[in-house]
Design a protein around this motif. Structure first.
Motif, PDB file in Angstrom:
ATOM      1  N   ALA A  83       6.144 -10.577  -2.541  1.00 26.84           N
ATOM      2  CA  ALA A  83       6.241 -10.703  -0.642  1.00 26.84           C
ATOM      3  C   ALA A  83       6.207  -9.173  -0.261  1.00 26.84           C
ATOM      4  O   ALA A  83       6.527  -8.385  -1.765  1.00 26.84           O
ATOM      5  N   PRO A  84       7.222  -8.533   0.217  1.00 23.43           N
ATOM      6  CA  PRO A  84       7.459  -7.321   0.617  1.00 23.43           C
ATOM      7  C   PRO A  84       8.636  -7.114  -0.171  1.00 23.43           C
ATOM      8  O   PRO A  84       9.428  -7.853   0.318  1.00 23.43           O
ATOM      9  N   GLY A  85       9.002  -6.137  -0.182  1.00 26.63           N
ATOM     10  CA  GLY A  85      10.593  -5.874  -0.898  1.00 26.63           C
ATOM     11  C   GLY A  85      11.220  -5.607  -0.245  1.00 26.63           C
ATOM     12  O   GLY A  85      10.920  -5.176   1.280  1.00 26.63           O
ATOM     13  N   VAL A  86      12.490  -5.283  -0.305  1.00 26.01           N
ATOM     14  CA  VAL A  86      13.500  -5.027   0.988  1.00 26.01           C
ATOM     15  C   VAL A  86      13.413  -3.458   1.352  1.00 26.01           C
ATOM     16  O   VAL A  86      13.012  -3.154   2.181  1.00 26.01           O
ATOM     17  N   ASN A  87      12.110  -2.710   0.331  1.00 22.94           N
ATOM     18  CA  ASN A  87      12.239  -1.515   0.952  1.00 22.94           C
ATOM     19  C   ASN A  87      11.471  -1.384   2.059  1.00 22.94           C
ATOM     20  O   ASN A  87      11.265   0.009   2.577  1.00 22.94           O
ATOM     21  N   ALA A  88       9.930  -1.998   2.404  1.00 21.29           N
ATOM     22  CA  ALA A  88       9.535  -1.906   3.220  1.00 21.29           C
ATOM     23  C   ALA A  88      10.901  -2.230   4.718  1.00 21.29           C
ATOM     24  O   ALA A  88      10.130  -1.498   5.506  1.00 21.29           O
ATOM     25  N   TYR A  89      11.259  -3.021   4.564  1.00 23.24           N
ATOM     26  CA  TYR A  89      12.815  -3.145   6.220  1.00 23.24           C
ATOM     27  C   TYR A  89      13.402  -1.567   6.157  1.00 23.24           C
ATOM     28  O   TYR A  89      13.584  -1.160   7.098  1.00 23.24           O
ATOM     29  N   LEU A  90      13.981  -0.797   4.559  1.00 26.07           N
ATOM     30  CA  LEU A  90      14.812   0.338   4.701  1.00 26.07           C
ATOM     31  C   LEU A  90      13.556   1.529   5.334  1.00 26.07           C
ATOM     32  O   LEU A  90      14.015   2.016   6.105  1.00 26.07           O
ATOM     33  N   PHE A  91      12.081   1.022   5.272  1.00 26.46           N
ATOM     34  CA  PHE A  91      11.558   2.282   5.596  1.00 26.46           C
ATOM     35  C   PHE A  91      10.718   1.918   7.178  1.00 26.46           C
ATOM     36  O   PHE A  91      11.575   3.138   7.746  1.00 26.46           O
ATOM     37  N   SER A  92      11.345   1.105   7.731  1.00 25.43           N
ATOM     38  CA  SER A  92      11.573   0.875   9.219  1.00 25.43           C
ATOM     39  C   SER A  92      12.896   1.295   9.694  1.00 25.43           C
ATOM     40  O   SER A  92      12.867   2.188  10.740  1.00 25.43           O
ATOM     41  N   ASN A  93      13.264   0.904   8.420  1.00 23.29           N
ATOM     42  CA  ASN A  93      15.330   1.402   9.249  1.00 23.29           C
ATOM     43  C   ASN A  93      15.140   3.118   9.060  1.00 23.29           C
ATOM     44  O   ASN A  93      16.356   3.641  10.187  1.00 23.29           O
ATOM     45  N   LEU A  94      14.448   3.500   8.506  1.00 25.03           N
ATOM     46  CA  LEU A  94      14.709   5.149   8.355  1.00 25.03           C
ATOM     47  C   LEU A  94      14.252   5.713   9.197  1.00 25.03           C
ATOM     48  O   LEU A  94      15.211   6.664  10.135  1.00 25.03           O
ATOM     49  N   TYR A  95      13.489   5.026   9.953  1.00 25.70           N
ATOM     50  CA  TYR A  95      12.646   5.555  11.138  1.00 25.70           C
ATOM     51  C   TYR A  95      12.655   5.016  11.747  1.00 25.70           C
ATOM     52  O   TYR A  95      12.331   5.993  13.348  1.00 25.70           O
ATOM     53  N   GLY A  96      12.994   3.714  12.621  1.00 26.27           N
ATOM     54  CA  GLY A  96      13.544   2.872  13.786  1.00 26.27           C
ATOM     55  C   GLY A  96      12.890   2.174  14.489  1.00 26.27           C
ATOM     56  O   GLY A  96      12.786   2.592  15.555  1.00 26.27           O
ATOM     57  N   VAL A  97      11.743   1.728  13.234  1.00 20.83           N
ATOM     58  CA  VAL A  97      10.649   1.453  14.233  1.00 20.83           C
ATOM     59  C   VAL A  97      10.072   0.391  13.210  1.00 20.83           C
ATOM     60  O   VAL A  97      11.223   0.006  12.373  1.00 20.83           O
ATOM     61  N   ALA A  98       9.500  -0.968  14.411  1.00 22.65           N
ATOM     62  CA  ALA A  98      10.076  -2.357  13.699  1.00 22.65           C
ATOM     63  C   ALA A  98      10.632  -3.118  12.771  1.00 22.65           C
ATOM     64  O   ALA A  98      10.223  -4.071  11.722  1.00 22.65           O
ATOM     65  N   LYS A  99      11.801  -2.672  12.943  1.00 25.37           N
ATOM     66  CA  LYS A  99      12.344  -3.465  11.735  1.00 25.37           C
ATOM     67  C   LYS A  99      12.197  -4.666  12.536  1.00 25.37           C
ATOM     68  O   LYS A  99      12.939  -4.932  11.229  1.00 25.37           O
ATOM     69  N   ARG A 100      12.428  -5.683  12.979  1.00 29.55           N
ATOM     70  CA  ARG A 100      12.934  -6.827  13.092  1.00 29.55           C
ATOM     71  C   ARG A 100      11.553  -7.392  12.842  1.00 29.55           C
ATOM     72  O   ARG A 100      11.462  -8.767  12.363  1.00 29.55           O
ATOM     73  N   VAL A 101      10.351  -7.047  13.184  1.00 29.54           N
ATOM     74  CA  VAL A 101       8.975  -7.815  12.050  1.00 29.54           C
ATOM     75  C   VAL A 101       8.988  -7.296  10.758  1.00 29.54           C
ATOM     76  O   VAL A 101       8.886  -8.557  10.365  1.00 29.54           O
ATOM     77  N   THR A 102       9.634  -5.906  10.186  1.00 27.69           N
ATOM     78  CA  THR A 102       9.192  -6.122   8.833  1.00 27.69           C
ATOM     79  C   THR A 102      11.128  -6.632   7.744  1.00 27.69           C
ATOM     80  O   THR A 102      10.699  -7.761   6.566  1.00 27.69           O
ATOM     81  N   ALA A 103      11.599  -6.969   8.939  1.00 28.74           N
ATOM     82  CA  ALA A 103      13.270  -7.862   8.586  1.00 28.74           C
ATOM     83  C   ALA A 103      12.522  -9.122   8.025  1.00 28.74           C
ATOM     84  O   ALA A 103      12.928 -10.207   7.404  1.00 28.74           O
ATOM     85  N   SER A 104      11.425 -10.081   9.480  1.00 31.77           N
ATOM     86  CA  SER A 104      11.489 -11.316   9.251  1.00 31.77           C
ATOM     87  C   SER A 104      10.353 -11.389   8.098  1.00 31.77           C
ATOM     88  O   SER A 104      10.400 -12.004   7.914  1.00 31.77           O
ATOM     89  N   ALA A 105       9.595 -10.007   7.924  1.00 33.19           N
ATOM     90  CA  ALA A 105       8.558 -10.967   7.002  1.00 33.19           C
ATOM     91  C   ALA A 105       9.433 -10.417   5.954  1.00 33.19           C
ATOM     92  O   ALA A 105       8.618 -11.292   5.119  1.00 33.19           O
ATOM     93  N   VAL A 106       9.957  -9.918   5.790  1.00 30.29           N
ATOM     94  CA  VAL A 106      10.466  -9.637   4.304  1.00 30.29           C
ATOM     95  C   VAL A 106      11.236 -11.102   4.068  1.00 30.29           C
ATOM     96  O   VAL A 106      10.987 -11.745   2.986  1.00 30.29           O
ATOM     97  N   LEU A 107      11.938 -11.435   4.931  1.00 29.54           N
ATOM     98  CA  LEU A 107      11.857 -13.317   4.570  1.00 29.54           C
ATOM     99  C   LEU A 107      10.610 -14.223   4.684  1.00 29.54           C
ATOM    100  O   LEU A 107      11.172 -15.286   3.499  1.00 29.54           O
ATOM    101  N   ILE A 108      10.746 -14.324   5.795  1.00 26.80           N
ATOM    102  CA  ILE A 108       9.759 -15.259   5.349  1.00 26.80           C
ATOM    103  C   ILE A 108       8.793 -15.428   4.136  1.00 26.80           C
ATOM    104  O   ILE A 108       8.406 -16.386   3.774  1.00 26.80           O
ATOM    105  N   ALA A 109       8.112 -14.011   4.376  1.00 29.33           N
ATOM    106  CA  ALA A 109       7.029 -14.073   2.831  1.00 29.33           C
ATOM    107  C   ALA A 109       7.806 -14.390   1.338  1.00 29.33           C
ATOM    108  O   ALA A 109       6.950 -14.971   0.407  1.00 29.33           O
TER     109      ALA A 109
END
Length: 312
Positions: free
Chosen positions: A270-296
């Motif tokens: 599954a995508p690593g937590v770093n996928a969400y941290l990358f989104s959070n760093l730039y403030g974009v698509a955070k809900r999609v990446t956070a949910s993808a990390v959890l669900i995947a």
């Protein structure tokens, strides 16, 4: 079924234990953060340092292995980016973050322990070869593309962009551990016995600590956002990427059994937590990446079992 019970379940039980403890409030968020900082900033870099320092680079740095894994990764980035842009109509910066989640598999915290449990500690050489360039390559690509999107393509030649990318990559403790491991490996330096033993002790704490901490971190995420895009990220990460690695590695590059196992299992994570941290760093698509990390991560219990059944 034995692979599911004996190989996969213990790894996810540790993650689940961390999740349950954090969900019940038995440890505070600050404690979870401290556990993850210890794992990611100290224990895991020691593990990578020790592993890269003794890795037979000539035997394990195989062009076919890298092309099989990273061609699949970048294809998934392109598919995720295109889906977000042309089917979901998301902004370009969102598309970069969603594409990043599609190709940044959790090669370390999930790929390593599952490969080790399935095939033993001697089967990890190809895992470490993939991991040694994973963060530098994918972070470098993601940061560069995001900065170009944010600057509307005008900043490519500016020294600032190059400095930012290099600084972002080499300020990561994981990359520092890998770089020092290469330095020791290539120089032929022999570490003092006491130092080597200390590093090994830290390395042994890395994976169980990181898995427990990952469970605690996942409590913070909630399945929300564009569920179709979340499904695309999960499908590309868990099925399309390993399928491409299987086809390229087995039929085009004729990788050996150990390489195929490591590459497919690593790509199937599954995508690593770093996928969400990358989104959070730039403030974009955070809900999609956070949910993808959890669900995947949850879905990978079954998809990993499928890939283990398929592998030789």
């Amino acid at each position: 079924m034995s692979a599911l019970i004996d190989v996969i379940l213990p790894v996810f039980l540790v993650i689940g234990f961390g999740y349950a403890v954090a969900r019940a409030g038995l440890i505070a968020e600050a404690t979870v953060d401290a556990i993850m900082r210890f794992a990611q900033n100290f224990a895991v870099p020691c593990l990578l340092f020790a592993s890269i320092a003794r890795l037979d680079l000539a035997a394990n740095y195989d062009l076919g292995l890298f092309v099989s894994f990273y061609a699949g990764a970048f294809t998934c980035f392109a598919l995720g980016f295109a889906t977000a842009r042309f089917l979901a109509g998301r902004a370009l910066a969102d598309c970069v973050a969603i594409g990043f989640a599609c190709f940044f598999s959790n090669s370390l915290l999930l790929g390593l322990p599952i490969t080790e449990r399935a095939y033993g500690p001697d089967a990890l050489a190809a895992n470490y070869a993939i991991i040694s360039i994973h963060s530098p390559l994918l972070y470098g690509f993601g940061i560069t593309l995001m900065e170009l999107v944010r600057s509307h393509g005008l900043g490519l030649s500016k020294p600032r962009l190059a400095r930012q990318v290099v600084t972002a990559i080499f300020s990561q403790p994981l990359v520092i551990g890998i770089s020092l491991g290469f330095l020791v490996n290539l120089s032929g330096v022999t570490l003092p016995g006491a130092l080597s033993a200390a590093v090994e002790m830290m390395g042994r704490a890395a994976l169980p600590t990181a898995l427990f901490g990952l469970g605690g971190v996942l409590v913070r995420y909630r399945p929300e956002g564009d569920m179709k895009l979340i499904g695309v990220v999960a499908t590309l990460s868990l099925m399309v990427h390993p399928a491409m690695v299987w086809l390229l590695g087995r039929h085009l590059f004729s990788l050996d059994t150990a390489q195929i196992r490591s590459a497919v299992i690593t790509s199937a994570m599954a995508p690593g937590v770093n996928a969400y941290l990358f989104s959070n760093l730039y403030g974009v698509a955070k809900r999609v990446t956070a949910s993808a990390v959890l669900i995947a991560t949850g879905a990978s219990i079954l998809t990993t079992w499928f890939w283990l059944q398929l592998l030789p």
